[in-house]
Write a protein that holds these residues in place. Structure first.
Motif, short mmCIF file in Angstrom:
data_model
loop_
_atom_site.label_atom_id
_atom_site.label_comp_id
_atom_site.label_asym_id
_atom_site.label_seq_id
_atom_site.Cartn_x
_atom_site.Cartn_y
_atom_site.Cartn_z
N GLY A 70 0.67 -0.93 0.02
CA GLY A 70 0.27 -0.31 0.01
C GLY A 70 0.96 1.39 0.12
N PHE A 71 0.23 2.04 0.70
CA PHE A 71 1.08 3.37 0.22
C PHE A 71 0.81 4.41 1.69
CE2 PHE A 71 0.28 2.98 -4.13
CZ PHE A 71 0.93 3.27 -4.77
N PRO A 72 1.30 3.52 2.79
CA PRO A 72 3.06 3.34 2.42
C PRO A 72 3.24 1.64 2.59
CG PRO A 72 2.95 3.99 4.83
CD PRO A 72 1.96 4.18 4.35
N ILE A 73 4.47 0.62 2.72
CA ILE A 73 4.58 -0.35 2.90
C ILE A 73 4.19 -1.14 4.46
CG2 ILE A 73 5.38 -2.42 2.48
CD1 ILE A 73 6.57 -1.09 -0.25
N ALA A 74 3.59 -1.84 5.27
CA ALA A 74 3.39 -2.11 6.88
C ALA A 74 3.79 -3.58 6.38
CB ALA A 74 1.78 -2.69 6.86
N PHE A 75 4.58 -3.75 7.30
CA PHE A 75 5.24 -4.60 7.93
C PHE A 75 4.48 -5.28 9.08
CE2 PHE A 75 8.71 -2.89 5.50
CZ PHE A 75 9.24 -3.10 5.18
N GLU A 76 4.17 -6.56 9.07
CA GLU A 76 3.58 -6.75 10.34
C GLU A 76 4.43 -8.25 11.25
OE1 GLU A 76 -0.51 -7.36 8.29
OE2 GLU A 76 -0.94 -5.77 8.34
N LEU A 77 3.57 -7.52 12.64
CA LEU A 77 4.03 -9.36 13.04
C LEU A 77 3.61 -9.42 14.83
CD1 LEU A 77 8.07 -7.13 14.42
CD2 LEU A 77 7.34 -8.51 12.89
N THR A 78 3.28 -10.45 14.58
CA THR A 78 2.24 -11.22 15.46
C THR A 78 3.22 -11.85 16.59
OG1 THR A 78 1.01 -11.79 13.66
CG2 THR A 78 0.41 -12.83 15.73
N ASP A 79 2.11 -11.38 17.38
CA ASP A 79 2.78 -12.13 19.21
C ASP A 79 4.29 -11.65 19.09
OD1 ASP A 79 0.50 -14.00 19.80
OD2 ASP A 79 1.67 -15.40 18.63
N PHE A 80 4.11 -10.03 19.73
CA PHE A 80 5.63 -9.24 19.37
C PHE A 80 5.81 -8.91 21.40
CE2 PHE A 80 8.00 -5.14 19.93
CZ PHE A 80 8.64 -5.21 19.34
N ASP A 93 -0.72 -8.34 20.59
CA ASP A 93 -0.71 -9.10 20.35
C ASP A 93 0.21 -8.84 18.92
OD1 ASP A 93 -2.16 -9.62 22.61
OD2 ASP A 93 -4.07 -8.65 21.99
N HIS A 94 -0.38 -7.57 17.97
CA HIS A 94 -0.50 -7.30 16.85
C HIS A 94 0.40 -6.02 16.88
CE1 HIS A 94 -0.87 -8.39 12.73
NE2 HIS A 94 -1.20 -7.16 12.56
N LEU A 95 1.54 -6.54 16.10
CA LEU A 95 2.32 -4.67 15.77
C LEU A 95 2.69 -4.43 14.32
CD1 LEU A 95 4.28 -2.47 17.36
CD2 LEU A 95 5.92 -4.06 16.90
N GLY A 111 7.26 7.38 9.63
CA GLY A 111 6.06 6.99 9.83
C GLY A 111 5.68 6.59 11.21
N THR A 112 4.25 5.62 10.76
CA THR A 112 4.12 5.30 11.94
C THR A 112 3.59 3.60 12.49
OG1 THR A 112 1.95 4.35 10.63
CG2 THR A 112 1.52 7.21 11.46
N ILE A 113 3.72 3.55 13.83
CA ILE A 113 3.25 1.82 14.36
C ILE A 113 2.13 2.08 15.02
CG2 ILE A 113 4.29 1.04 16.19
CD1 ILE A 113 7.38 1.80 15.44
N GLU A 114 1.43 1.26 15.19
CA GLU A 114 0.26 0.75 15.74
C GLU A 114 0.45 -1.10 16.45
OE1 GLU A 114 -2.90 0.77 12.77
OE2 GLU A 114 -2.03 2.39 12.22
N ALA A 115 0.08 -0.50 17.11
CA ALA A 115 -0.03 -2.19 18.46
C ALA A 115 -1.37 -2.17 19.55
CB ALA A 115 1.20 -1.93 19.69
N ASP A 116 -1.23 -3.47 19.04
CA ASP A 116 -2.87 -3.88 20.19
C ASP A 116 -2.95 -4.73 20.59
OD1 ASP A 116 -4.78 -2.37 17.60
OD2 ASP A 116 -4.37 -4.14 16.22
N GLY A 117 -3.60 -5.04 22.00
CA GLY A 117 -3.04 -5.83 22.78
C GLY A 117 -1.74 -5.00 23.74
N PHE A 118 -1.68 -4.01 24.09
CA PHE A 118 0.18 -3.63 24.44
C PHE A 118 -1.02 -2.98 25.71
CE2 PHE A 118 2.48 -0.08 25.91
CZ PHE A 118 3.75 -0.53 25.89
N PHE A 119 -1.04 -3.95 26.80
CA PHE A 119 -1.59 -3.74 28.03
C PHE A 119 -2.87 -3.69 28.01
CE2 PHE A 119 3.14 -2.72 29.95
CZ PHE A 119 3.31 -3.63 30.24
N GLU A 120 -3.56 -4.45 27.45
CA GLU A 120 -5.23 -4.18 26.77
C GLU A 120 -5.01 -3.52 25.68
OE1 GLU A 120 -7.22 -5.30 29.87
OE2 GLU A 120 -6.30 -6.57 30.95
#
Length: 236
Positions: A70-80, A93-95, A111-120
């Motif tokens: 996409g614009f931009p490209i996204a790198f995704e990590l699970t259970d970080f 849970d997802h970064l 750029g941007t960073i999004e984290a889900d599940g970081f201390f809920e």
């Protein structure tokens, strides 16, 4: 000889007629390679390399890695997971990291960073260029938004690291925005807002020189609203 020259001429004319399609071939090949590349096999290599680059005692791990276009490209990590000496263990849970491709040429990270599940909670942070300082260093715009951060698991992690002795409870939301000189030759300019609900601060003992320990009362706050501004080296 004429046959060879004729073949070369025909090949050249063919290349000119289809130059657009020919130029697309490397891009299509690269895209297909990125799509079918077994990113999961890179888990141990990437985690080990990042841990070494960040210093002794730092450990990074994840179960799966992916790439979305996409614009931009996204790198995704699970259970970080992230561990470092003197800091609580951090997990999400997802970064998702979305680096700005223009920053590669400007040598200014963005750029941007999004984290889900970081201390809920759900966290979104961004970094972008804000021009130059008087000394010529890169200045960065920073922003962060935290939604529904649970204080109970956060305070427990801080207690295990020896950074906190209280067991807090409740939920908080927070926003931060401002500009920062990574070299800290100039003072940062930031605004911070924190809103909490059902916040509980338990009773604790605080020692004062010459007075001994003093027991503080337990505090139960239905609503918490804090705002702060850091400007010119002063906290308001």
């Amino acid at each position: 000889m004429n046959d060879i020259l004729g073949a070369i001429k025909s090949g050249w004319q063919f290349a000119l007629r289809h130059i657009g399609k020919i130029l697309l071939i490397p891009g299509i090949a690269l895209a297909l390679t990125l799509l079918i590349f077994p990113y999961g096999d890179l888990r141990s290599v990437v985690a080990t390399t990042l841990s070494r680059q960040l210093g002794e005692g730092v450990a990074i791990d994840f179960t799966e890695a992916g790439l979305s276009f996409g614009f931009p490209i996204a790198f995704e990590l699970t259970d970080f997971e992230f561990d470092a000496p003197g800091l609580p263990s951090l997990a999400a849970d997802h970064l998702t990291a979305k680096p700005s491709l223009l920053s590669v040429f400007s040598q200014s990270p963005a750029g941007t960073i999004e984290a889900d599940g970081f201390f809920e909670s759900t966290i979104k942070a961004s970094l972008s260029s804000a021009g130059k300082t008087k000394a010529g260093a890169n200045r960065q715009n920073i922003s962060a938004d935290i939604q529904d951060l649970s204080l109970a698991p956060l305070s427990e992690a801080l207690k295990q690291s020896g950074l906190l002795s209280l067991g807090l409870q409740g939920k908080i939301n927070s926003t931060l925005s401002g500009t920062l000189d990574p070299s800290f030759e100039e003072q940062p300019e930031t605004d911070v807002a924190v809103q909490g609900s059902a916040v509980v601060i338990p009773s604790s003992q605080i020692s004062f020189p010459g007075m001994g320990p003093i027991q503080t009362p337990s505090l139960q706050l239905a609503v918490l609203d804090l705002k702060a501004k850091l400007s010119d080296g002063k906290l308001l």
